[in-house]
Design a protein around this motif. Structure first.
Motif, mmCIF file in Angstrom:
data_model
loop_
_atom_site.group_PDB
_atom_site.id
_atom_site.type_symbol
_atom_site.label_atom_id
_atom_site.label_comp_id
_atom_site.label_asym_id
_atom_site.label_seq_id
_atom_site.Cartn_x
_atom_site.Cartn_y
_atom_site.Cartn_z
ATOM 1 N N GLU A 1 7.088 15.851 -12.604
ATOM 2 C CA GLU A 1 8.465 16.334 -12.596
ATOM 3 C C GLU A 1 9.144 16.138 -11.243
ATOM 4 O OE1 GLU A 1 9.835 17.288 -15.477
ATOM 5 O OE2 GLU A 1 7.867 16.812 -16.313
ATOM 6 N N GLY A 2 8.384 15.805 -10.220
ATOM 7 C CA GLY A 2 8.966 15.608 -8.905
ATOM 8 C C GLY A 2 9.397 16.907 -8.245
ATOM 9 N N GLU A 3 8.873 18.038 -8.732
ATOM 10 C CA GLU A 3 9.297 19.335 -8.209
ATOM 11 C C GLU A 3 8.984 19.500 -6.725
ATOM 12 O OE1 GLU A 3 7.507 22.292 -10.681
ATOM 13 O OE2 GLU A 3 8.395 21.465 -12.488
ATOM 14 N N ILE A 4 7.803 19.078 -6.323
ATOM 15 C CA ILE A 4 7.414 19.248 -4.928
ATOM 16 C C ILE A 4 8.306 18.396 -4.031
ATOM 17 C CG2 ILE A 4 5.567 18.862 -3.253
ATOM 18 C CD1 ILE A 4 3.601 19.570 -5.533
ATOM 19 N N GLU A 5 8.502 17.144 -4.406
ATOM 20 C CA GLU A 5 9.349 16.265 -3.592
ATOM 21 C C GLU A 5 10.773 16.798 -3.514
ATOM 22 O OE1 GLU A 5 10.680 11.591 -3.175
ATOM 23 O OE2 GLU A 5 9.350 12.187 -4.795
ATOM 24 N N GLU A 6 11.299 17.262 -4.630
ATOM 25 C CA GLU A 6 12.656 17.815 -4.638
ATOM 26 C C GLU A 6 12.753 19.044 -3.746
ATOM 27 O OE1 GLU A 6 14.094 18.478 -8.616
ATOM 28 O OE2 GLU A 6 13.516 16.465 -9.233
ATOM 29 N N ALA A 7 11.719 19.893 -3.781
ATOM 30 C CA ALA A 7 11.719 21.096 -2.945
ATOM 31 C C ALA A 7 11.713 20.717 -1.463
ATOM 32 C CB ALA A 7 10.522 21.979 -3.279
ATOM 33 N N TRP A 8 10.907 19.708 -1.091
ATOM 34 C CA TRP A 8 10.866 19.283 0.305
ATOM 35 C C TRP A 8 12.187 18.655 0.731
ATOM 36 C CZ3 TRP A 8 8.308 21.010 4.099
ATOM 37 C CH2 TRP A 8 7.010 21.473 3.949
ATOM 38 N N LEU B 1 1.160 6.706 -6.791
ATOM 39 C CA LEU B 1 0.021 7.580 -7.087
ATOM 40 C C LEU B 1 0.356 9.044 -6.840
ATOM 41 C CD1 LEU B 1 -2.924 5.456 -5.662
ATOM 42 C CD2 LEU B 1 -2.393 5.892 -8.072
ATOM 43 N N ILE B 2 1.011 9.324 -5.728
ATOM 44 C CA ILE B 2 1.391 10.704 -5.437
ATOM 45 C C ILE B 2 2.395 11.201 -6.477
ATOM 46 C CG2 ILE B 2 2.622 12.186 -3.796
ATOM 47 C CD1 ILE B 2 1.216 10.502 -1.579
ATOM 48 N N GLY B 3 3.317 10.354 -6.831
ATOM 49 C CA GLY B 3 4.290 10.715 -7.860
ATOM 50 C C GLY B 3 3.643 11.013 -9.196
ATOM 51 N N SER B 4 2.537 10.342 -9.483
ATOM 52 C CA SER B 4 1.857 10.576 -10.756
ATOM 53 C C SER B 4 1.182 11.942 -10.792
ATOM 54 C CB SER B 4 0.812 9.486 -11.020
ATOM 55 O OG SER B 4 -0.322 9.651 -10.190
ATOM 56 N N LEU B 5 0.944 12.525 -9.625
ATOM 57 C CA LEU B 5 0.339 13.850 -9.569
ATOM 58 C C LEU B 5 1.365 14.943 -9.845
ATOM 59 C CD1 LEU B 5 -1.858 13.382 -6.384
ATOM 60 C CD2 LEU B 5 -2.580 13.241 -8.778
ATOM 61 N N ARG C 1 0.842 -1.208 0.000
ATOM 62 C CA ARG C 1 0.000 0.000 0.000
ATOM 63 C C ARG C 1 0.870 1.248 0.000
ATOM 64 N NH1 ARG C 1 -2.780 -2.337 4.405
ATOM 65 N NH2 ARG C 1 -2.249 -0.488 5.598
ATOM 66 N N ALA C 2 1.958 1.224 0.775
ATOM 67 C CA ALA C 2 2.869 2.367 0.828
ATOM 68 C C ALA C 2 3.486 2.618 -0.546
ATOM 69 C CB ALA C 2 3.952 2.141 1.874
ATOM 70 N N ARG C 3 3.896 1.554 -1.203
ATOM 71 C CA ARG C 3 4.480 1.695 -2.545
ATOM 72 C C ARG C 3 3.449 2.244 -3.520
ATOM 73 N NH1 ARG C 3 7.586 3.459 -6.029
ATOM 74 N NH2 ARG C 3 7.807 2.256 -7.914
ATOM 75 N N LEU C 4 2.231 1.746 -3.449
ATOM 76 C CA LEU C 4 1.161 2.235 -4.317
ATOM 77 C C LEU C 4 0.895 3.713 -4.061
ATOM 78 C CD1 LEU C 4 -1.052 1.774 -6.409
ATOM 79 C CD2 LEU C 4 -2.528 0.994 -4.535
#
Length: 75
Positions: free
Chosen positions: A34-41, A27-31, A20-23
């Motif tokens: 570009e991964g901009e939000i994750e990179e910023a955090w 899913l969050i990554g698909s939103l 479930r964690a991987r899913l």
């Protein structure tokens, strides 16, 4: 024919925690393609950690943080 969302959710909630964690990660990554939000955090977390280690930031005990959250949100 697509399945109702409730059926899909019920089935997915029966998956083991790690799956479930991987899913959720996928899913969050698909939103954010570009991964901009994750990179910023990640950058912000790194900056805060460096500032903490350099003595520029003071840590707050977890019990104090949770107490303030309970007071702020009434829980």
């Amino acid at each position: 024919m697509s399945r109702p969302m409730q059926n899909i959710e019920a089935e997915l909630l029966q998956l083991p925690t790690q799956r479930r964690a991987r899913l959720a990660q996928v899913l969050i990554g698909s939103l954010d393609r570009e991964g901009e939000i994750e990179e910023a955090w990640i950058a912000e977390a790194g900056k805060r950690y460096r500032d903490y280690k350099a003595g520029k930031l003071k840590g707050i005990p977890a019990n104090q943080v949770f107490k303030e959250i309970r007071q702020r949100y009434g829980k």
